[in-house]
Design a protein around this motif. Sequence first.
Motif, PDB file in Angstrom:
ATOM      1  N   LEU A 118     -30.900  -8.289 -11.754  1.00  0.00           N
ATOM      2  CA  LEU A 118     -31.358  -8.795 -10.466  1.00  0.00           C
ATOM      3  C   LEU A 118     -32.267  -7.756  -9.838  1.00  0.00           C
ATOM      4  N   ARG A 119     -33.260  -8.238  -9.108  1.00  0.00           N
ATOM      5  CA  ARG A 119     -34.168  -7.350  -8.372  1.00  0.00           C
ATOM      6  C   ARG A 119     -33.992  -7.636  -6.888  1.00  0.00           C
ATOM      7  N   ILE A 120     -33.631  -6.607  -6.143  1.00  0.00           N
ATOM      8  CA  ILE A 120     -33.367  -6.734  -4.709  1.00  0.00           C
ATOM      9  C   ILE A 120     -34.484  -6.025  -3.962  1.00  0.00           C
ATOM     10  N   ARG A 121     -35.086  -6.737  -3.038  1.00  0.00           N
ATOM     11  CA  ARG A 121     -36.216  -6.210  -2.273  1.00  0.00           C
ATOM     12  C   ARG A 121     -35.852  -6.158  -0.790  1.00  0.00           C
ATOM     13  N   GLY A 122     -36.149  -5.040  -0.178  1.00  0.00           N
ATOM     14  CA  GLY A 122     -35.938  -4.904   1.263  1.00  0.00           C
ATOM     15  C   GLY A 122     -34.824  -3.971   1.661  1.00  0.00           C
ATOM     16  N   LEU A 123     -34.058  -3.461   0.688  1.00  0.00           N
ATOM     17  CA  LEU A 123     -32.988  -2.525   1.035  1.00  0.00           C
ATOM     18  C   LEU A 123     -33.589  -1.197   1.458  1.00  0.00           C
ATOM     19  N   PRO A 124     -33.277  -0.710   2.645  1.00  0.00           N
ATOM     20  CA  PRO A 124     -33.872   0.553   3.105  1.00  0.00           C
ATOM     21  C   PRO A 124     -33.356   1.727   2.279  1.00  0.00           C
ATOM     22  N   GLU A 125     -34.225   2.707   2.119  1.00  0.00           N
ATOM     23  CA  GLU A 125     -33.857   3.910   1.378  1.00  0.00           C
ATOM     24  C   GLU A 125     -33.217   4.937   2.316  1.00  0.00           C
ATOM     25  N   ALA A 126     -32.429   5.776   1.726  1.00  0.00           N
ATOM     26  CA  ALA A 126     -31.773   6.825   2.517  1.00  0.00           C
ATOM     27  C   ALA A 126     -32.818   7.839   2.973  1.00  0.00           C
ATOM     28  N   ASN A 155     -18.471  -5.274 -11.341  1.00  0.00           N
ATOM     29  CA  ASN A 155     -18.755  -4.439 -12.503  1.00  0.00           C
ATOM     30  C   ASN A 155     -20.269  -4.386 -12.741  1.00  0.00           C
ATOM     31  N   PHE A 156     -20.864  -3.230 -12.464  1.00  0.00           N
ATOM     32  CA  PHE A 156     -22.283  -3.006 -12.714  1.00  0.00           C
ATOM     33  C   PHE A 156     -22.442  -2.190 -13.998  1.00  0.00           C
ATOM     34  N   ASP A 157     -23.378  -2.617 -14.851  1.00  0.00           N
ATOM     35  CA  ASP A 157     -23.744  -1.763 -15.986  1.00  0.00           C
ATOM     36  C   ASP A 157     -24.630  -0.611 -15.529  1.00  0.00           C
ATOM     37  N   ARG A 158     -25.526  -0.904 -14.594  1.00  0.00           N
ATOM     38  CA  ARG A 158     -26.370   0.143 -14.002  1.00  0.00           C
ATOM     39  C   ARG A 158     -27.040  -0.437 -12.758  1.00  0.00           C
ATOM     40  N   ALA A 159     -27.469   0.456 -11.886  1.00  0.00           N
ATOM     41  CA  ALA A 159     -28.183   0.076 -10.664  1.00  0.00           C
ATOM     42  C   ALA A 159     -29.013   1.273 -10.222  1.00  0.00           C
ATOM     43  N   HIS A 160     -30.274   1.026  -9.931  1.00  0.00           N
ATOM     44  CA  HIS A 160     -31.162   2.138  -9.570  1.00  0.00           C
ATOM     45  C   HIS A 160     -32.373   1.582  -8.830  1.00  0.00           C
ATOM     46  N   ARG A 161     -33.106   2.466  -8.203  1.00  0.00           N
ATOM     47  CA  ARG A 161     -34.358   2.123  -7.559  1.00  0.00           C
ATOM     48  C   ARG A 161     -35.475   1.977  -8.606  1.00  0.00           C
ATOM     49  N   ALA A 162     -36.536   1.311  -8.212  1.00  0.00           N
ATOM     50  CA  ALA A 162     -37.691   1.196  -9.098  1.00  0.00           C
ATOM     51  C   ALA A 162     -38.246   2.586  -9.392  1.00  0.00           C
ATOM     52  N   VAL A 163     -38.671   2.753 -10.634  1.00  0.00           N
ATOM     53  CA  VAL A 163     -39.131   4.073 -11.074  1.00  0.00           C
ATOM     54  C   VAL A 163     -40.561   4.281 -10.589  1.00  0.00           C
ATOM     55  N   ARG A 164     -40.692   4.824  -9.422  1.00  0.00           N
ATOM     56  CA  ARG A 164     -41.972   5.214  -8.826  1.00  0.00           C
ATOM     57  C   ARG A 164     -41.688   6.170  -7.681  1.00  0.00           C
ATOM     58  N   PRO A 165     -42.707   6.834  -7.166  1.00  0.00           N
ATOM     59  CA  PRO A 165     -42.452   7.796  -6.087  1.00  0.00           C
ATOM     60  C   PRO A 165     -41.787   7.137  -4.882  1.00  0.00           C
ATOM     61  N   LYS A 166     -40.997   7.901  -4.191  1.00  0.00           N
ATOM     62  CA  LYS A 166     -40.285   7.393  -3.030  1.00  0.00           C
ATOM     63  C   LYS A 166     -41.261   6.982  -1.944  1.00  0.00           C
ATOM     64  N   ALA A 167     -40.947   5.846  -1.306  1.00  0.00           N
ATOM     65  CA  ALA A 167     -41.831   5.310  -0.279  1.00  0.00           C
ATOM     66  C   ALA A 167     -41.808   6.183   0.964  1.00  0.00           C
ATOM     67  N   LEU A 168     -42.949   6.200   1.664  1.00  0.00           N
ATOM     68  CA  LEU A 168     -43.032   6.926   2.928  1.00  0.00           C
ATOM     69  C   LEU A 168     -42.288   6.137   4.010  1.00  0.00           C
ATOM     70  N   PRO A 169     -41.971   6.760   5.134  1.00  0.00           N
ATOM     71  CA  PRO A 169     -41.212   6.059   6.187  1.00  0.00           C
ATOM     72  C   PRO A 169     -41.869   4.773   6.672  1.00  0.00           C
ATOM     73  N   ASN A 170     -43.218   4.707   6.685  1.00  0.00           N
ATOM     74  CA  ASN A 170     -43.905   3.512   7.179  1.00  0.00           C
ATOM     75  C   ASN A 170     -44.240   2.527   6.069  1.00  0.00           C
ATOM     76  N   LYS A 172     -43.001   0.013   2.553  1.00  0.00           N
ATOM     77  CA  LYS A 172     -41.871  -0.797   2.121  1.00  0.00           C
ATOM     78  C   LYS A 172     -41.003   0.006   1.151  1.00  0.00           C
ATOM     79  N   PRO A 173     -39.695  -0.143   1.245  1.00  0.00           N
ATOM     80  CA  PRO A 173     -38.825   0.623   0.334  1.00  0.00           C
ATOM     81  C   PRO A 173     -38.963   0.120  -1.099  1.00  0.00           C
ATOM     82  N   ARG A 174     -38.617   0.981  -2.005  1.00  0.00           N
ATOM     83  CA  ARG A 174     -38.666   0.605  -3.428  1.00  0.00           C
ATOM     84  C   ARG A 174     -37.602  -0.454  -3.730  1.00  0.00           C
ATOM     85  N   ASP A 175     -37.948  -1.341  -4.684  1.00  0.00           N
ATOM     86  CA  ASP A 175     -36.989  -2.364  -5.096  1.00  0.00           C
ATOM     87  C   ASP A 175     -35.798  -1.723  -5.796  1.00  0.00           C
ATOM     88  N   VAL A 176     -34.693  -2.436  -5.785  1.00  0.00           N
ATOM     89  CA  VAL A 176     -33.489  -2.011  -6.498  1.00  0.00           C
ATOM     90  C   VAL A 176     -33.286  -2.966  -7.666  1.00  0.00           C
TER      91      VAL A 176
END
Length: 325
Positions: A118-126, A155-170, A172-176
């Motif tokens: 699954l691809r989740i879009r919109g979750l804010p990053e820490a 039960n998750f096999d794995r979960a991570h952010r999209a492999v790209r540089p971290k988004a700036l505060p202004n 959109k956050p990276r997809d999960v």
Amino acid sequence: MAAAAGKPPNCSTPASPAPSDCSIDGADIKTLLSQLPSKSDLEGMFFKMEKTFVDKLATLHEEVSHVGNRMQTLDEEGITTALQLTKIQSLQQTHNEAILFLQRKIEDLDNRGRRNNLRIRGLPEAPDGESENVTLTLTSLFNKLLNRPHDTSINFDRAHRAVRPKALPNEKPRDVICRLHHYPLKETILQKAKQLREIIHTDHKILIFQDLAQSTLIARSALRPDTSALTERNIRFRWSFPFALLVNRQGTTHTISTPADVLTFQQALGLPTEPVEDRTGLPSDKDRQLPQRAKWQRTPRKRPKRAQSGNELTMTPRGATHRTP
């Protein structure tokens, strides 16, 4: 006067008598006639001229024949080249179709490997400097969708952010991207997300999609004008695997699986016949860039150092080193 009368007339003087007194004698006439060309001389002259013309015409005829043979050879080579070009074009079309078929197979294998994703879009990053527990956040989100206690184990096999540089505060956050261990649970979450018009989690709008291969996303993006036109006309459509757009209308199934199917699909459903980008994966001529060699730059020649006093190393013109006395 008597002496003058006894001299023959002078024909060269202007006061000479009539021209009859300066006539040429018979011997001179015979000499002139003997110097004229005879009949045999004229025949020889004409024979030489005729032979010269015949030789020139023979050479010209040979050159014209050579040019004609060359033109015939060029015509035959042109016909052969045209046949070979037609064969090459047909072979290229066959290769393109084979490459597209192989790409669709690879794409299908890639998507089959993502069936539990699954691809989740919109979750804010820490914020910077804080750790992020993506699995815990997704567990809370999915349990909320399923109306279960927020601490119910998933039960998750794995979960991570999209492999790209971290988004700036202004930005959109990276997809999960997450992979659930059980396929039925993943399908239940996806169907629940499709039923809800809006998902709000921690005051943020969340979107949940099926994780797909990048090539599939690009192909679907290319068909966005057609899908938008279908939505405006209230015509239902669905996506199939390997990549295909299906519409079942009045008992007839209309399909787009290759770029060649787009025009027929648009005409059959009354859609605007807008061109779509060819997503066969084959680079076009305008996009194909040949590698460019760097311009050669002449390295400046090093000048030999001047000898200095003392026991120091110096460079001689030939590149050898020696110590100065």
